[in-house]
Design a protein around this motif. Structure first.
Motif, short mmCIF file in Angstrom:
data_model
loop_
_atom_site.label_atom_id
_atom_site.label_comp_id
_atom_site.label_asym_id
_atom_site.label_seq_id
_atom_site.Cartn_x
_atom_site.Cartn_y
_atom_site.Cartn_z
N GLU A 46 0.80 -1.17 0.11
CA GLU A 46 0.00 -0.04 -0.01
C GLU A 46 0.74 1.22 0.20
O GLU A 46 0.69 2.16 -0.92
CB GLU A 46 -0.75 0.08 1.09
CG GLU A 46 -2.10 0.96 1.11
CD GLU A 46 -1.57 2.65 1.57
OE1 GLU A 46 -2.04 3.55 1.18
OE2 GLU A 46 -0.68 2.56 2.39
N ASP A 47 2.08 1.28 0.73
CA ASP A 47 2.95 2.32 0.81
C ASP A 47 3.62 2.70 -0.71
O ASP A 47 3.59 3.79 -0.89
CB ASP A 47 3.98 2.41 1.82
CG ASP A 47 4.81 3.24 2.09
OD1 ASP A 47 4.44 4.50 2.36
OD2 ASP A 47 6.07 3.25 1.87
N ILE A 49 2.33 1.68 -3.53
CA ILE A 49 1.30 2.17 -4.74
C ILE A 49 0.84 3.80 -4.25
O ILE A 49 0.94 4.61 -5.09
CB ILE A 49 0.07 1.48 -4.37
CG1 ILE A 49 0.56 -0.10 -4.91
CG2 ILE A 49 -1.13 1.95 -4.98
CD1 ILE A 49 -0.68 -1.06 -4.96
N HIS A 50 0.92 4.18 -2.76
CA HIS A 50 0.46 5.41 -2.57
C HIS A 50 1.92 6.53 -2.93
O HIS A 50 1.07 7.45 -3.26
CB HIS A 50 0.27 5.51 -1.05
CG HIS A 50 -0.20 6.89 -0.46
ND1 HIS A 50 -1.19 7.55 -0.73
CD2 HIS A 50 0.84 7.84 0.18
CE1 HIS A 50 -1.42 8.57 -0.17
NE2 HIS A 50 0.03 8.87 0.51
N LYS A 51 2.85 6.01 -2.69
CA LYS A 51 4.08 6.97 -3.20
C LYS A 51 4.03 6.86 -4.82
O LYS A 51 4.63 7.98 -5.23
CB LYS A 51 5.15 6.50 -2.54
CG LYS A 51 5.35 6.76 -1.02
CD LYS A 51 6.48 6.10 -0.51
CE LYS A 51 6.80 6.36 0.77
NZ LYS A 51 7.77 5.81 1.42
N ASN A 52 3.50 6.09 -5.52
CA ASN A 52 3.64 6.23 -6.86
C ASN A 52 2.56 6.12 -7.50
O ASN A 52 1.97 5.36 -8.37
CB ASN A 52 4.58 5.05 -7.48
CG ASN A 52 6.07 4.87 -6.74
OD1 ASN A 52 6.78 5.98 -6.89
ND2 ASN A 52 6.22 3.84 -6.25
N ARG A 53 1.44 7.05 -7.01
CA ARG A 53 0.13 7.08 -7.70
C ARG A 53 -0.15 7.12 -9.03
O ARG A 53 -0.86 6.37 -9.68
CB ARG A 53 -0.63 8.21 -6.89
CG ARG A 53 -0.96 7.97 -5.52
CD ARG A 53 -1.73 8.96 -5.04
NE ARG A 53 -2.03 8.87 -3.50
CZ ARG A 53 -2.48 9.84 -2.83
NH1 ARG A 53 -3.21 10.95 -3.47
NH2 ARG A 53 -2.54 9.85 -1.61
N SER A 54 0.72 7.60 -9.97
CA SER A 54 0.58 8.05 -11.29
C SER A 54 0.89 6.74 -11.85
O SER A 54 0.67 6.56 -12.97
CB SER A 54 1.48 8.80 -11.58
OG SER A 54 2.81 8.72 -11.61
N PHE A 56 0.12 3.57 -11.00
CA PHE A 56 -0.76 2.47 -10.58
C PHE A 56 -2.28 2.90 -11.10
O PHE A 56 -2.63 4.05 -10.89
CB PHE A 56 -0.75 1.91 -9.37
CG PHE A 56 0.61 1.34 -9.03
CD1 PHE A 56 0.71 -0.05 -9.12
CD2 PHE A 56 1.86 2.09 -8.44
CE1 PHE A 56 1.92 -0.70 -8.82
CE2 PHE A 56 2.96 1.32 -8.04
CZ PHE A 56 3.10 0.13 -8.39
N ARG A 58 -6.34 3.20 -10.15
CA ARG A 58 -7.05 3.52 -8.68
C ARG A 58 -7.28 2.33 -8.21
O ARG A 58 -7.20 2.37 -6.86
CB ARG A 58 -8.15 4.34 -9.11
CG ARG A 58 -8.81 5.03 -8.05
CD ARG A 58 -9.96 5.94 -8.54
NE ARG A 58 -9.68 7.20 -8.12
CZ ARG A 58 -10.55 8.14 -7.96
NH1 ARG A 58 -11.80 8.12 -8.44
NH2 ARG A 58 -10.21 9.17 -7.51
N TYR A 59 -7.37 1.14 -8.60
CA TYR A 59 -7.93 0.00 -7.87
C TYR A 59 -6.65 -0.94 -7.82
O TYR A 59 -6.86 -2.04 -7.33
CB TYR A 59 -9.14 -0.83 -8.48
CG TYR A 59 -8.75 -0.80 -9.94
CD1 TYR A 59 -7.94 -2.09 -10.37
CD2 TYR A 59 -8.82 -0.04 -11.30
CE1 TYR A 59 -7.46 -2.32 -11.61
CE2 TYR A 59 -8.55 -0.32 -12.44
CZ TYR A 59 -7.80 -1.45 -12.80
OH TYR A 59 -7.38 -1.64 -14.12
#
Length: 101
Positions: A46-47, A49-54, A56, A58-59
């Motif tokens: 989760e960390d 994915i959160h730091k590399n939002r662009s 991944f 949304r789901y």
């Protein structure tokens, strides 16, 4: 190997590891503290994915969590197949879905 593909494979590995750790903790004589430790790889996913939002969708985290909980439910609910294979598969998939959401 593409960097994004390498990260994705690593995240799948950690999702599987998380499911296995939580599964080991569940049997009658399991190691209950592994239930808490088992969430650490999933929280790391989760960390990332959160730091590399662009990088991944949304789901994305939901898919990794689904893999973790599918493994956990498969090894924790295998005994349901003694009653019915279809019932076991349904219970495992529905419980996985509920845990994911």
């Amino acid at each position: 190997m593409d960097k994004r593909k390498g990260i994705g494979l690593r995240l799948v590995f950690y999702a599987i590891l998380s499911g296995i750790l939580m599964s080991i903790a569940w049997p009658e004589r399991g190691i209950p503290v592994l239930l808490l430790i088992g969430f650490v790889p999933l929280l790391w996913v989760e960390d990332v994915i959160h730091k590399n939002r662009s990088g991944f969708p949304r789901y994305a985290f939901s898919l990794y969590a689904f893999v973790t909980f599918l493994i956990f439910n498969f090894f924790g609910s295998w005994w349901l197949k003694n009653a019915s294979d279809f019932g076991a598969a349904s219970a495992i998939l529905l419980n996985t879905f509920i845990m994911t959401i």
